[in-house]
Write an enzyme that holds these catalytic residues in place. Structure first.
Site, PDB file in Angstrom:
ATOM      1  N   ASP A 284      37.599 -20.416  14.647  1.00 22.09           N
ATOM      2  CA  ASP A 284      38.574 -20.722  13.603  1.00 22.09           C
ATOM      3  C   ASP A 284      38.434 -22.101  12.974  1.00 22.09           C
ATOM      4  O   ASP A 284      39.126 -22.411  12.012  1.00 22.09           O
ATOM      5  CB  ASP A 284      40.001 -20.551  14.143  1.00 22.09           C
TER       6      ASP A 284
ATOM      7  N   HIS B 155      30.567 -19.203  19.781  1.00 22.72           N
ATOM      8  CA  HIS B 155      30.635 -17.879  19.168  1.00 22.72           C
ATOM      9  C   HIS B 155      30.552 -17.923  17.649  1.00 22.72           C
ATOM     10  O   HIS B 155      30.931 -16.955  16.976  1.00 22.72           O
ATOM     11  CB  HIS B 155      31.908 -17.162  19.605  1.00 22.72           C
TER      12      HIS B 155
ATOM     13  N   CYS C 186      23.116 -14.788   6.497  1.00 23.37           N
ATOM     14  CA  CYS C 186      22.354 -13.617   6.100  1.00 23.37           C
ATOM     15  C   CYS C 186      22.260 -12.643   7.267  1.00 23.37           C
ATOM     16  O   CYS C 186      22.130 -13.054   8.421  1.00 23.37           O
ATOM     17  CB  CYS C 186      20.952 -14.051   5.646  1.00 23.37           C
TER      18      CYS C 186
ATOM     19  N   CYS D 187      16.094 -14.841   8.247  1.00 23.37           N
ATOM     20  CA  CYS D 187      16.532 -15.721   7.157  1.00 23.37           C
ATOM     21  C   CYS D 187      17.531 -16.735   7.694  1.00 23.37           C
ATOM     22  O   CYS D 187      18.378 -16.412   8.522  1.00 23.37           O
ATOM     23  CB  CYS D 187      17.160 -14.893   6.039  1.00 23.37           C
TER      24      CYS D 187
ATOM     25  N   CYS E  26      22.268 -11.999   0.142  1.00 22.29           N
ATOM     26  CA  CYS E  26      21.726 -13.328   0.384  1.00 22.29           C
ATOM     27  C   CYS E  26      20.945 -13.816  -0.834  1.00 22.29           C
ATOM     28  O   CYS E  26      20.057 -13.109  -1.322  1.00 22.29           O
ATOM     29  CB  CYS E  26      20.820 -13.287   1.624  1.00 22.29           C
TER      30      CYS E  26
ATOM     31  N   THR F 246      41.573 -19.893  27.967  1.00 24.74           N
ATOM     32  CA  THR F 246      40.512 -18.898  28.032  1.00 24.74           C
ATOM     33  C   THR F 246      40.582 -18.170  29.359  1.00 24.74           C
ATOM     34  O   THR F 246      41.034 -18.721  30.365  1.00 24.74           O
ATOM     35  CB  THR F 246      39.119 -19.532  27.851  1.00 24.74           C
ATOM     36  N   SER F 247      40.108 -16.923  29.359  1.00 26.48           N
ATOM     37  CA  SER F 247      40.222 -16.073  30.543  1.00 26.48           C
ATOM     38  C   SER F 247      39.281 -16.466  31.665  1.00 26.48           C
ATOM     39  O   SER F 247      39.426 -16.014  32.798  1.00 26.48           O
ATOM     40  CB  SER F 247      39.950 -14.612  30.156  1.00 26.48           C
TER      41      SER F 247
ATOM     42  N   PRO G  66      45.025 -17.120  35.759  1.00 27.28           N
ATOM     43  CA  PRO G  66      44.581 -15.869  36.376  1.00 27.28           C
ATOM     44  C   PRO G  66      44.973 -15.831  37.848  1.00 27.28           C
ATOM     45  O   PRO G  66      44.898 -16.835  38.544  1.00 27.28           O
ATOM     46  CB  PRO G  66      43.063 -15.904  36.197  1.00 27.28           C
TER      47      PRO G  66
END
Length: 259
Positions: A98, A113, A121, A126, A149, A190-191, A219
């Site tokens: 984000d 990520h 592309c 590319c 592209c 986070t998990s 957890p």
């Protein structure tokens, strides 16, 4: 062993590194992915579209989902947790797409990520990449980028890592270096079950770092909890600003924390 009482960083923790997941951004309305209230559970068709093997047919749904999430992030801005981390000047490893750490002012951010604020592309050969303007729609033009592209003519896609795709090498290598150099390694929202990110806290601990988990619902699994020297079962948006005020020796609540 997890120690009792709320942990607060001290002067011995000069190298603080954060690993963040979707929990730190949930307050903006983005939500989390896993669990009974997560995106994958509430909208299973969205989870299905996140498999790389479904490309290019899944591109309209990808543009719709990630474009909407990027727009929510841009509209609501960083949370108090993002801002506190930025004011601490600490490097960040994030599983989020984000851009809120950069929006808060963090300068060193390893995005494991990818980023929903950029288009790339579809062709792996590319290297075209461009910032986008998050909008609402299932076409790249709805987000300010061309459908094909400009360098090779292949379709464009959001620059996010899908299931069955490998993580980008440079951010992953940077994340490992940061974990190895940390004196204090803090996991937020986070998990701790998604690899290779789940291996970063053990890596930091093996190199001598104090490891801390901040999660309002940690957890229950003993194997996951055992990685951490301290577990703080509280809201990170309260804990992290408190840390920042203590370490930077400032008082009160910042006007930059609107949530």
């Amino acid at each position: 062993m997890v120690r009792s009482g709320r942990f607060v960083p001290g002067p011995e923790h000069q190298e603080i590194v954060f690993l963040t997941g979707s929990g730190i951004s949930a307050r903006t309305g983005l939500g989390t992915f896993r669990g009974p209230e997560g995106l994958w559970t509430l909208a299973p068709e969205t989870e299905q579209a996140m498999h790389a093997e479904l490309l290019p047919e899944s591109l309209p749904q990808l543009w719709s989902v990630w474009g909407r999430m990027a727009a929510i992030a841009a509209e609501h801005g960083p949370t108090p947790g993002h801002r506190a981390i930025a004011r601490l000047g600490a490097p960040v490893i994030t599983q989020n797409i984000d851009g809120l750490h950069q929006a808060a002012g963090s300068e060193v951010v390893a995005e494991l990520h990818g980023s929903a604020l950029f288009a790339v592309c579809l062709s792996s050969e590319c290297r075209w990449r461009a910032p986008l303007d998050p909008g609402d729609g299932d076409r790249p033009e709805d987000h300010g980028v061309p459908a094909t592209c400009p360098e090779c003519g292949a379709p464009t896609r959001p620059d996010v890592v899908l299931f069955d795709e490998t993580l980008p090498e440079a951010p992953l290598a940077q994340a490992v270096r940061l974990a190895q150099q940390a004196e204090l390694f803090v996991v937020v929202g986070t998990s701790s079950t998604v690899f290779p990110a789940a291996q970063l806290a053990p890596t930091a601990r093996a190199h001598g770092a104090t490891t801390v988990l901040i999660d309002i619902a940690p957890p229950p699994e003993t194997s996951l909890r055992a990685v951490f020297d301290h577990i703080i079962a509280e809201d990170a948006h309260e804990v992290l600003p408190d840390w920042e005020r203590t370490l930077n020796q400032v008082g009160g609540t910042s006007f930059l924390d609107p949530f």
